[in-house]
Every structure is written in structure tokens, then in C-alpha cells.
Scaffold this active site. Structure first.
Site, PDB file in Angstrom:
ATOM      1  N   ARG A  24       0.833  -1.221   0.000  1.00  0.00           N
ATOM      2  CA  ARG A  24       0.000   0.000   0.000  1.00  0.00           C
ATOM      3  C   ARG A  24       0.863   1.264   0.000  1.00  0.00           C
ATOM      4  O   ARG A  24       0.549   2.255   0.658  1.00  0.00           O
ATOM      5  CB  ARG A  24      -0.936   0.033   1.210  1.00  0.00           C
ATOM      6  CG  ARG A  24      -2.001  -1.030   1.208  1.00  0.00           C
ATOM      7  CD  ARG A  24      -3.017  -0.796   0.091  1.00  0.00           C
ATOM      8  NE  ARG A  24      -4.176  -1.625   0.288  1.00  0.00           N
ATOM      9  CZ  ARG A  24      -4.235  -2.925  -0.037  1.00  0.00           C
ATOM     10  NH1 ARG A  24      -3.202  -3.521  -0.604  1.00  0.00           N
ATOM     11  NH2 ARG A  24      -5.341  -3.604   0.187  1.00  0.00           N
TER      12      ARG A  24
ATOM     13  N   SER B 284     -10.596  -0.380   3.434  1.00  0.00           N
ATOM     14  CA  SER B 284      -9.763  -0.571   4.637  1.00  0.00           C
ATOM     15  C   SER B 284      -9.301   0.794   5.131  1.00  0.00           C
ATOM     16  O   SER B 284      -8.674   1.536   4.391  1.00  0.00           O
ATOM     17  CB  SER B 284      -8.525  -1.398   4.305  1.00  0.00           C
ATOM     18  OG  SER B 284      -8.882  -2.671   3.851  1.00  0.00           O
TER      19      SER B 284
ATOM     20  N   GLU C 293      -4.605   3.941   6.520  1.00  0.00           N
ATOM     21  CA  GLU C 293      -4.322   3.664   5.115  1.00  0.00           C
ATOM     22  C   GLU C 293      -4.900   4.755   4.223  1.00  0.00           C
ATOM     23  O   GLU C 293      -4.369   5.052   3.161  1.00  0.00           O
ATOM     24  CB  GLU C 293      -4.918   2.293   4.745  1.00  0.00           C
ATOM     25  CG  GLU C 293      -4.312   1.682   3.513  1.00  0.00           C
ATOM     26  CD  GLU C 293      -5.314   1.449   2.409  1.00  0.00           C
ATOM     27  OE1 GLU C 293      -4.975   1.735   1.259  1.00  0.00           O
ATOM     28  OE2 GLU C 293      -6.436   1.006   2.702  1.00  0.00           O
TER      29      GLU C 293
HETATM   30  N1  EPU Z   1     -10.638 -10.525  10.326  1.00  0.00           N
HETATM   31  C1  EPU Z   1     -11.260 -10.572  11.559  1.00  0.00           C
HETATM   32  N2  EPU Z   1     -12.216  -9.646  11.822  1.00  0.00           N
HETATM   33  C2  EPU Z   1     -12.592  -8.698  10.931  1.00  0.00           C
HETATM   34  C3  EPU Z   1     -11.948  -8.653   9.670  1.00  0.00           C
HETATM   35  C4  EPU Z   1     -10.964  -9.583   9.394  1.00  0.00           C
HETATM   36  O1  EPU Z   1     -10.970 -11.411  12.392  1.00  0.00           O
HETATM   37  O2  EPU Z   1     -13.483  -7.913  11.246  1.00  0.00           O
HETATM   38  C5  EPU Z   1      -9.640 -11.560   9.999  1.00  0.00           C
HETATM   39  C6  EPU Z   1     -10.224 -12.572   9.018  1.00  0.00           C
HETATM   40  O3  EPU Z   1     -10.871 -13.599   9.670  1.00  0.00           O
HETATM   41  C7  EPU Z   1      -9.009 -13.068   8.293  1.00  0.00           C
HETATM   42  C8  EPU Z   1      -8.095 -11.861   8.293  1.00  0.00           C
HETATM   43  O4  EPU Z   1      -8.556 -10.985   9.310  1.00  0.00           O
HETATM   44  O5  EPU Z   1      -8.391 -14.070   9.035  1.00  0.00           O
HETATM   45  C9  EPU Z   1      -8.008 -11.157   6.959  1.00  0.00           C
HETATM   46  O6  EPU Z   1      -9.277 -10.621   6.597  1.00  0.00           O
HETATM   47  P1  EPU Z   1      -9.660 -10.272   5.079  1.00  0.00           P
HETATM   48  O7  EPU Z   1      -9.430 -11.437   4.198  1.00  0.00           O
HETATM   49  O8  EPU Z   1     -11.010  -9.668   5.097  1.00  0.00           O
HETATM   50  O9  EPU Z   1      -8.584  -9.211   4.624  1.00  0.00           O
HETATM   51  P2  EPU Z   1      -7.939  -7.957   5.349  1.00  0.00           P
HETATM   52  O10 EPU Z   1      -6.524  -8.290   5.722  1.00  0.00           O
HETATM   53  O11 EPU Z   1      -8.804  -7.447   6.439  1.00  0.00           O
HETATM   54  C10 EPU Z   1      -6.879  -6.986   3.156  1.00  0.00           C
HETATM   55  C11 EPU Z   1      -6.882  -5.701   2.399  1.00  0.00           C
HETATM   56  C12 EPU Z   1      -8.185  -5.512   1.625  1.00  0.00           C
HETATM   57  C13 EPU Z   1      -8.341  -6.692   0.675  1.00  0.00           C
HETATM   58  C14 EPU Z   1      -8.316  -7.986   1.488  1.00  0.00           C
HETATM   59  C15 EPU Z   1      -8.354  -9.220   0.609  1.00  0.00           C
HETATM   60  C16 EPU Z   1      -5.438  -4.181   3.622  1.00  0.00           C
HETATM   61  C17 EPU Z   1      -5.351  -2.956   4.477  1.00  0.00           C
HETATM   62  N3  EPU Z   1      -6.658  -4.574   3.292  1.00  0.00           N
HETATM   63  O12 EPU Z   1      -7.905  -6.892   4.150  1.00  0.00           O
HETATM   64  O13 EPU Z   1      -8.077  -4.332   0.862  1.00  0.00           O
HETATM   65  O14 EPU Z   1      -9.541  -6.600  -0.059  1.00  0.00           O
HETATM   66  O15 EPU Z   1      -7.096  -8.063   2.283  1.00  0.00           O
HETATM   67  O16 EPU Z   1      -7.111  -9.402  -0.007  1.00  0.00           O
HETATM   68  O17 EPU Z   1      -4.414  -4.738   3.244  1.00  0.00           O
HETATM   69  C18 EPU Z   1      -8.554  -2.006   0.886  1.00  0.00           C
HETATM   70  O18 EPU Z   1      -7.347  -1.806   0.846  1.00  0.00           O
HETATM   71  O19 EPU Z   1      -9.372  -1.035   0.921  1.00  0.00           O
HETATM   72  C19 EPU Z   1      -9.056  -3.362   0.951  1.00  0.00           C
HETATM   73  C20 EPU Z   1     -10.356  -3.621   1.070  1.00  0.00           C
END
Ligand code: EPU
Length: 337
Positions: free
Chosen positions: A163, A237, A333
Site C-alpha cells: 500500500r 480498509s 491507510e
Molecule cells: N478478520 C477478523 N475480523 C474482521 C476482519 C478480518 O478477524 O473484522 C480476519 C479474518 O478472519 C481473516 C483476516 O482478518 O483471518 C483477513 O481478513 P480479510 O481477508 O477480510 O482481509 P484484510 O486483511 O482485512 C486486506 C486488504 C483488503 C483486501 C483484502 C483481501 C489491507 C489494508 N486490506 O484486508 O483491501 O480486499 O485483504 O485481499 O491490506 C482495501 O485496501 O481497501 C481493501 C479492502
């Protein structure tokens, strides 16, 4: 050039925050950038606005907001394996993804449905489901306000990170991105290792894997978890996923055996900020019109009339509680104006 004054930016940011811009202009042609730079009557402080999907407007914006409306996709060159597309920065990102898929060009299908414009893709190196924009960006062209010239930046010049890019660092506010060249593959390599994609593809009962099937899976996952900005204001995010030392991670793991992680480097682990925020009890929290999304704790929402200050304050409280509980400093972010 049609210059507007004191207009509301509410329709131009997906958080739906109602603040005004001192000056505002729609950029229809790249040549207008030079006109703007040469116009002594215009303020020197210029803000580039694309889809407004990654900004928090914390106060009225002084200076000139230039809304990128540059449109067009052309094939620069192609060979038997690749196609190089020059895409004007005001094109809608998801429209580009769909256009590539309809032509059978692979590389950005995992990035389907990310809101925003093409010009924002290199700035924060957008990423999702195991793929980042840097993998297909060949070069970026931008107008340099101080040099008063269009400059091409190669992929290496862009200093891409998680990012992150040079456009958020040394060149912040110095460059107006006008177009991006993407190198897409005619022979796809599928990226399906990210757990939720596997599950979704199985659920969809896909007979033969394709870039279209991957995009459909991504669209289904995103639509189920992330709020639609047309219905509830948000900027995706709100925080980055923090990277912490392996020792720090192991220490946390003794108290929280279920803590999820991704290896980041030899000495660092990345921890999902959404998990940390949920553990602190914020998921589904609401105060006035600000809140934390009930299905994804990484997303701060505006239920209607929240102000930028209120969202900023809530994000600060979240950062404070994550710091106290886990000893981790979250980083915002979104770009704060
Ligand atoms: N999780 C929780 N609680 C929550 C949300 C997530 O426990 O409320 C846990 C999930 O269970 C999972 C892990 O966190 O184990 C990852 O969650 P998720 O797959 O939803 O992805 P993320 O790490 O929260 C990142 C990106 C997203 C992208 C997703 C999918 C960043 C800051 N965000 O989110 O990007 O869509 O991975 O690859 O890196 C964005 O940048 O705006 C964005 C949406």
C-alpha cells in the site's frame, strides 16, 4: 477551463463527507495541467482527486481540487504473450478490469471491484486476494508541478511497497498522475491460493478455472463483506495491516493462540488489523453516524451525516485501544486531507 468556487465535495468522496473545496476544476484533457500551472491567479496548493474512495476529508479543503476525468484505453504494443495498455488515469478501475477480462488479458482479475480510478492504483499500490497492482504496472506518467513537465516513471522508479509508492512518499503532492501503462498476460497464471477465493470457487461450482471465474469469486466475496459506498459511506480498509517482529508475534500468540498472520519478511509477520480491532470489541460499534462495519472491522463507516473530525476521532480511539491491548501501532491507510 471552468473554475468553480466553494463547492461541496460530498458527491466526490465515497465517505460522503460534506466539506467544501475553495476552488474546483474538472480535468478533461491532460494539456489543462499546464494551463493550471501557468495560471498565476490559481492557488499553488493543488489536490488531485480521482474516485475519492481512499480519502478522509477532515476539514474544508483550501486551494484547488483537480478532479481527474481523463479517459481512454489504447493498446501501446503487443506480442504473442503480452499486451501493453496505456490507460488514462481518470478511467474507473473496475471498468478496466472488466475490459481486460472481456479481451482475455490476465493479471488484474483478482483486483475486481476495487473502487476508485486508475490513477490511484499506483499511488497506494492497490492490492487484494494475493495480487498487487505493481505486478502489472509497467510505467506511470505524471505532470510534475515543479518541473512543469510530464515525466515517465518506470516500475522500479515507483518504489512500490505494501500500500505504498514514491507518490505517497518523496513525490507526494508533486505529481498529478495522468496515465498508466499496464502489461497484461495473454496466457494467464491463476492466483487462487488466498483461502476465501478457493472456498468461493468451490461454492460456485466452477467447471473450468478462468480469469472471469476468479473475478466473479472476488466480486462475490467483496460484495458480501465490504459495504457498498453507494449505500453506506466508507473508504474501504481504513488502516494498513501492521507488520510486527516475529518475537512480538510469538509473544502475542501465547495469549491469543488463534491470532491470524501472514509472513511479511524473514523477521516480520503481518497481522490483520481487522482481527486486532475486532478483538478490542469495535466490530459493529456505532456512535452517532460513525461506526465500525459489522462484517469487516477494518472498515470505518459513515451512516449519514458523520463529519471528517468524528471519523478521525473514532479512528484515533481504535488506534489507542489496539496499542494498549497488543502494543501495536496501527497506521491509517486512507489519505487524510
Ligand atoms: N478478520 C477478523 N475480523 C474482521 C476482519 C478480518 O478477524 O473484522 C480476519 C479474518 O478472519 C481473516 C483476516 O482478518 O483471518 C483477513 O481478513 P480479510 O481477508 O477480510 O482481509 P484484510 O486483511 O482485512 C486486506 C486488504 C483488503 C483486501 C483484502 C483481501 C489491507 C489494508 N486490506 O484486508 O483491501 O480486499 O485483504 O485481499 O491490506 C482495501 O485496501 O481497501 C481493501 C479492502
Amino acid at each position: 477551463m471552468q473554475l468553480q468556487q466553494n463547492i461541496s465535495l460530498k458527491p466526490f468522496n465515497t465517505f460522503g463527507i460534506d466539506v467544501s473545496a475553495e476552488y474546483f476544476v474538472e480535468l478533461e484533457h491532460a494539456a489543462m495541467l499546464e494551463e493550471i500551472a501557468n495560471d498565476a491567479a490559481l492557488p499553488k496548493q493543488v489536490h488531485a482527486l480521482g474516485g475519492g474512495s481512499n480519502i478522509l476529508l477532515s476539514k474544508a479543503v483550501s486551494g484547488l481540487v483537480v478532479h481527474n476525468k481523463l479517459k481512454g484505453i489504447v493498446i501501446e504494443k503487443e506480442d504473442s504473450e503480452h499486451v501493453w495498455l496505456r490507460v488514462e488515469a481518470g478511467e474507473i478501475w473496475h471498468k478496466l478490469v472488466m475490459y481486460a477480462i472481456s479481451n482475455g488479458w490476465a493479471g488484474i482479475e483478482n483486483l475486481a471491484l476495487i473502487p476508485g480510478t486508475v490513477g490511484a492504483a499506483p499511488i497506494q499500490n492497490i492490492g487484494a486476494y494475493g495480487v498487487e497492482a505493481k505486478e502489472t504496472i509497467e510505467s506511470v506518467t505524471g505532470w510534475h508541478w515543479e518541473e512543469r513537465a510530464f515525466i515517465d516513471y518506470t516500475n522500479a522508479d515507483c518504489n512500490f511497497g505494501y500500500r505504498d509508492s514514491i507518490f505517497k512518499g518523496r513525490l507526494k503532492d508533486k505529481i498529478f498522475i495522468s496515465s498508466v501503462i499496464f502489461k497484461l498476460n495473454k496466457k494467464p497464471t491463476f492466483h487462487t491460493a488466498y483461502g476465501p477465493i478457493q472456498h468461493e470457487l468451490e461454492r460456485m461450482n466452477i467447471a473450468e478455472l478462468s480469469i472471469k471465474a476468479i473475478a466473479d469469486a472476488v466480486i462475490a466475496i467483496r460484495s458480501s463483506k465490504l459495504p457498498d459506498p453507494k449505500k453506506i459511506g466508507n473508504a474501504g480498509s481504513f488502516f494498513k495491516n501492521p507488520a510486527i517482529s516475529t518475537e512480538h508475534f510469538e509473544m502475542l500468540q501465547t495469549n491469543y493462540p488463534g491470532i491470524p498472520c501472514y509472513p511479511f519478511s524473514e523477521t516480520m509477520m503481518k497481522v490483520p488489523a481487522g482481527w486486532l480491532i475486532e478483538q478490542c470489541g469495535w466490530k459493529g460499534y456505532r456512535k452517532g453516524d460513525t461506526g465500525v462495519h459489522e462484517k469487516q472491522a477494518l472498515v470505518i463507516v459513515n451512516y449519514g451525516k458523520a463529519s471528517g473530525e468524528e471519523i478521525w476521532a473514532l479512528s484515533g480511539e481504535i488506534m489507542q485501544s489496539v496499542k494498549e491491548r497488543f502494543g501495536i501501532n496501527l497506521e491509517r491507510e486512507v489519505q487524510v486531507w
